[in-house]
Design an enzyme around this catalytic site. Structure first.
Site, PDB file in Angstrom:
ATOM      1  N   GLY A  73      -9.416  -0.735  -3.266  1.00  0.00           N
ATOM      2  CA  GLY A  73      -9.437   0.130  -2.265  1.00  0.00           C
ATOM      3  C   GLY A  73     -11.043   0.738  -2.118  1.00  0.00           C
ATOM      4  O   GLY A  73     -11.528   0.959  -0.803  1.00  0.00           O
ATOM      5  N   GLN A 182      -2.984   5.319  -0.376  1.00  0.00           N
ATOM      6  CA  GLN A 182      -1.973   6.138  -0.894  1.00  0.00           C
ATOM      7  C   GLN A 182      -0.951   5.696   0.190  1.00  0.00           C
ATOM      8  O   GLN A 182       0.361   5.822  -0.328  1.00  0.00           O
ATOM      9  CB  GLN A 182      -2.203   7.510  -0.850  1.00  0.00           C
ATOM     10  CG  GLN A 182      -3.149   7.855  -1.689  1.00  0.00           C
ATOM     11  CD  GLN A 182      -2.803   7.574  -3.422  1.00  0.00           C
ATOM     12  OE1 GLN A 182      -1.663   7.444  -3.549  1.00  0.00           O
ATOM     13  NE2 GLN A 182      -3.711   7.436  -4.150  1.00  0.00           N
ATOM     14  N   HIS A 204      -2.670  -1.859  -6.974  1.00  0.00           N
ATOM     15  CA  HIS A 204      -2.088  -1.129  -8.188  1.00  0.00           C
ATOM     16  C   HIS A 204      -1.375   0.159  -7.680  1.00  0.00           C
ATOM     17  O   HIS A 204      -0.981   0.732  -8.688  1.00  0.00           O
ATOM     18  CB  HIS A 204      -3.178  -0.932  -9.144  1.00  0.00           C
ATOM     19  CG  HIS A 204      -4.355   0.229  -8.780  1.00  0.00           C
ATOM     20  ND1 HIS A 204      -4.298   1.151  -9.625  1.00  0.00           N
ATOM     21  CD2 HIS A 204      -5.194   0.168  -7.906  1.00  0.00           C
ATOM     22  CE1 HIS A 204      -5.281   2.009  -9.018  1.00  0.00           C
ATOM     23  NE2 HIS A 204      -5.664   1.384  -8.142  1.00  0.00           N
ATOM     24  N   CYS A 328     -10.292   9.145 -10.115  1.00  0.00           N
ATOM     25  CA  CYS A 328     -11.729   8.783 -10.208  1.00  0.00           C
ATOM     26  C   CYS A 328     -12.907  10.040 -10.316  1.00  0.00           C
ATOM     27  O   CYS A 328     -13.977   9.779 -10.588  1.00  0.00           O
ATOM     28  CB  CYS A 328     -12.156   8.216  -8.658  1.00  0.00           C
ATOM     29  SG  CYS A 328     -10.992   6.908  -8.271  1.00  0.00           S
TER      30      CYS A 328
END
Length: 399
Positions: A73, A182, A204, A328
């Protein structure tokens, strides 16, 4: 006795489903060829690559030729913004995004501002995390080349009115990108209905492998290439394709599409039981994000008078995995930029907890969290000077 282990951090990553792993394994051993090679080994790998691309495209109702594989992403976000900015610079230098984007968007915008002189407007959001459409209409102009607003927020789960935002962008000649990392695979997504020009995705987050993602680029949209060196991905993204991961991503996308209705229904039920159950059991609890326009699995709550770090440590000791925001930025001690954008006070934003249920979450898991978390919050509040001051001022609550 082995400690109970409950995973409620599905927005950070998901386990690879057994069916996905089974689909991937032959491409590590039997069909190991380079998909760019002309011999039989290469053709076998190419077949797996093409099938994976078609499966990912089907998940979002796109043409397979509009899907370009990346390593995830963040790369897709970088490519969408930089590729568009550099390709359309002769048309303008203004980009619009929101204050609650993933840092892959925010940091790329900062780079484009500081290094390349682009102008970026960061849209406000309301108390539920919805973008201010009236502000968008005021700030967009013929100099705007790109609007980038995430489909669903990774911390609070709020879903944005992407179709309406796209219409506003297109009315001014701007391209529309949405970070769909998402959303894709968790809620129904139809790029044709939305009208978006670009959309970022990741494997993932939907029970596929890590290290694989995709960028949807609508047919006819021209952006600069992000990787140079080879002719892979129709000469737009160089580098030998990660065929096993693409095969796994494709299988995960296929399973997500086939299970979408049950996925949304069951996760919404478990999420609401968890979210409202915590609010009922723990006083001074705030639910963050839109109550209905939100991802089915995402619960984000703030507990007044305490900090999220202590909650996470005690939950981990009890075998429960959650987070205080984006994975993150888990090393940061600053409060979530998303919660601050909602207008939460600094101390309340610090006391936030994100619990995200997924396809392997059980009713018993939710019950265990509802039993375990209230005493943890009570214990932390007993140690909190802020709470002790509050109790002195409101003695009726200590009865």
């Amino acid at each position: 006795m082995e400690k109970r282990r409950i995973y409620m951090d599905y927005a950070a990553t998901t386990p690879v489903k057994p069916e996905v792993l089974e689909a991937m394994m032959p491409y590590y051993t039997t069909y190991f060829g380079n998909a760019s090679s002309f011999h039989q080994f290469g053709r076998e790998a190419k077949e797996g690559l093409d099938k994976g691309r078609a499966q990912v495209a089907s998940l979002i109702n796109a043409d397979p030729r509009e899907v370009y594989f990346t390593n995830g992403g963040s790369e897709s976000d970088n490519w969408a913004l930089e590729g568009t900015a550099f390709a359309r610079r002769n048309k303008g230098n203004h980009i619009i995004t929101s204050k609650i984007e993933h840092h892959a968007i925010l940091h790329t915008c900062e780079y484009l501002e500081k290094v390349h002189g682009f102008e970026v407007t960061y849209l406000d959001v309301d108390a539920d995390g919805k973008v201010d459409l009236e502000q968008l209409k005021r700030v967009i102009s013929d100099n705007t080349i790109l609007v980038s607003v995430m489909y669903a927020n990774n911390e609070i789960g709020t879903i944005q009115p992407i179709k309406e935002i796209t219409e506003i962008a297109h009315a001014h000649g701007a391209l529309m990108h949405t970070d769909g990392v998402q959303a894709c695979g968790n809620i129904p997504v139809d790029v044709k209905d939305l009208g978006v020009d670009l959309m970022s995705m990741s494997g993932h987050k939907i029970y596929g492998p890590k290290g694989i993602g995709a960028l949807y680029i609508k047919k006819g949209v021209k952006i600069h290439n992000f990787m140079h060196g080879g002719a892979q991905e129709r000469k737009k993204r160089a580098g030998t394709e990660n065929v096993p991961a693409i095969v796994g991503y494709g299988k995960a996308a296929e399973m997500a599409k086939n299970n979408m209705e049950n996925h949304v229904r069951e996760l919404t039920r478990l999420r609401d039981k968890l979210m409202y159950g915590l609010q009922e059991r723990i006083p001074h609890t705030r639910i963050n994000g839109h109550k209905t326009d939100r991802l089915p699995g995402t619960a984000n709550v703030s507990f007044q008078f305490i900090e999220g770090e202590g909650i996470l440590l005690l939950l981990d000791q009890a075998g429960i995995a959650g987070s205080s925001g984006s994975a993150c930025t888990s090393g940061s001690l600053d409060p979530s930029h998303v919660l601050m954008a909602l207008g939460l006070p600094h101390e309340l934003a610090h006391g936030s907890l994100r619990l995200v249920v997924g396809d392997f979450t059980t009713e018993e898991d939710v019950d265990y969290v509802l039993e375990t978390l209230p005493p943890i919050i009570a214990r932390l509040r007993e140690l909190s000077p802020l709470y002790q001051t509050y109790i002195k001022e409101h003695p009726e609550e200590n009865k």
